[in-house]
Scaffold this active site. Sequence first.
Site, short mmCIF file in Angstrom:
data_model
loop_
_atom_site.label_atom_id
_atom_site.label_comp_id
_atom_site.label_asym_id
_atom_site.label_seq_id
_atom_site.Cartn_x
_atom_site.Cartn_y
_atom_site.Cartn_z
N LYS A 83 52.07 10.67 -38.40
CA LYS A 83 51.53 9.63 -37.51
C LYS A 83 52.06 9.81 -36.09
O LYS A 83 53.25 10.10 -35.90
CB LYS A 83 51.93 8.26 -38.07
CG LYS A 83 51.31 7.08 -37.34
CD LYS A 83 51.71 5.76 -38.03
CE LYS A 83 51.10 4.57 -37.35
NZ LYS A 83 51.52 3.29 -37.96
N SER A 158 47.77 0.30 -39.34
CA SER A 158 47.61 1.20 -38.22
C SER A 158 47.74 2.68 -38.58
O SER A 158 47.34 3.54 -37.79
CB SER A 158 48.64 0.88 -37.14
OG SER A 158 49.95 1.09 -37.61
N SER A 182 50.87 -1.79 -42.12
CA SER A 182 50.30 -0.56 -41.54
C SER A 182 50.41 0.68 -42.40
O SER A 182 49.71 1.66 -42.17
CB SER A 182 50.94 -0.28 -40.18
OG SER A 182 50.41 -1.15 -39.22
#
Lengths: 474, 60
Positions: A83, A158, A182
């Site tokens: 990420k 997210s 997330s």
Amino acid sequence: MLANEELATKSIEELSPLIRERKISPVELTDSVLNQVEKYNKSLNAYLSIYDGEARQAAKKAEEEIIRGNYRGSLHGIPMGIKDNIYFKNKITTMGSKIHQNFMSTYDATVIKRLRDAGVIFTGKLNMHEYALGVTTENPHYGPSRNPWNPNKISGGSSGGPGVAIAANMSIASLGTDTSGSINIPSSFCGIVGLKPTYGKVSKYGCFPEAWSLDHVGPMSKTVADAATILSEIEGFDENDPSSIKTSAVNYRDHLTTDIAGMVIGINEDYFFKDVDNDVEQAVRSAIKVLKSMGARIETVEVPVLEFAEYALMVTDFSELGTVHHYNINSRPLDYGDDVRLLIESGQMFSAVDYLQAQQIRRKLKSDFKKAFEKVDVLLAPSTPAHTPDIGNKFVQINGNDVHLLDNLTRFTGPVNLAGLPSLILPCGLIEGIPVGMQLIGPAFKEEKILKVGYAFEASNPLKGKKPNLEVLI
Amino acid sequence: MKPLIIQLLESKGMLIPESDYDELSELYESAKIQKQALDRSLLEDSDIAFKSVPGGDHVG
């Protein structure tokens, strides 16, 4: 011998013995993963940057080390995208934002250093909701990541990029960050496994903050065993992270058996099964029956202060993220996406008393959860009250009613972050061909309990071998 | 509500795009309702209101 394209579909658990015994090479495996990226990233938008040449070089180095007899362990030679709010030394880390589009870290995040030392091959950086401030990964600067099960649906966020990359075999596993769901929401929507560890168990040093008292870093993977393997590598005290906590090492693999007879699984009907989509509820209740048939005992538990958890989460999260972005929201508000700007602005509205009352609620919530865990080993709940929404919606449907998307998708995951407890998401069924996830919540620092129950449930093959049909994406 | 939000944020030195005020007002109103429920609960529960100190950023 596995064909090259098949390698990328495998889990760490399947790949690492083959790498160790030199039946496959990290070079072949990395090729296989990068081929998937080349084929599908245009349609799914999981990667923001691809480390093609460096990954192949690192794979070659890993191959040479293994040939020389220097096998480092289960993650040696395993390719992963990460990420894009986790720092890599001398690499752009955008946080999915325009403001940080050229930000280059001078150091590796602790979790990256630990994975690098374990021999992981980094294939690139993955898409995310801007600054991790949202649950859809509809990123206004880099485009939305798309759900491999149906590209018109959101990936969740997210950590949408990691969810998509793993589900579409563009990464064998990954790391996500989680402040109110997330890791868990994209894992649920993409049909993979997500593990949010106990607050303080995994270092956040080198991960851009959303809300520091709620932020967690954790594994996202194809299987429960893989999540356990990654957690073992990344956990542990870090003096660079003020919230890091010293704990004794646990061999999670020892707990991964399907024998859950006698374990007690708690169900909280008042909060976690209220206002839930009927199909989601049915899938989760079927999972409870499966666990019962495996010998687990089901108990109803109460966690009364959950009633105020959403408010406490909102005030805590918005106030802290409002502080993180306080300077930039004043100086360049229009450089944020509209939804993210609103959240940051909201954070400026709450008073110190609001924030401190939220912390009182938080303490009470922890105490209520602690009492519940005196009766049960783990709690089980839906991961989200709603099924996967389409891209472009501000609302999500629950039993025919349009409800606010952000508030509702974090409704079952956010309170767990507020209490800092570990949670494991794994698929428990399909609705209209798209996975639906359930959440196992454990007592603080007892990840082995949720991993054990998750591993046993996973053995029941809840998706019946179904995988996303990637060919239609080309 | 809108003038109050403008006043509140301007008093904190915030320059907010005009287009954001409606949604911020909605959020403020919703938070106010939730806070009223919380305040009632805090008054009824001396354990929270008077004995528990704020905290929560550590597990334990």
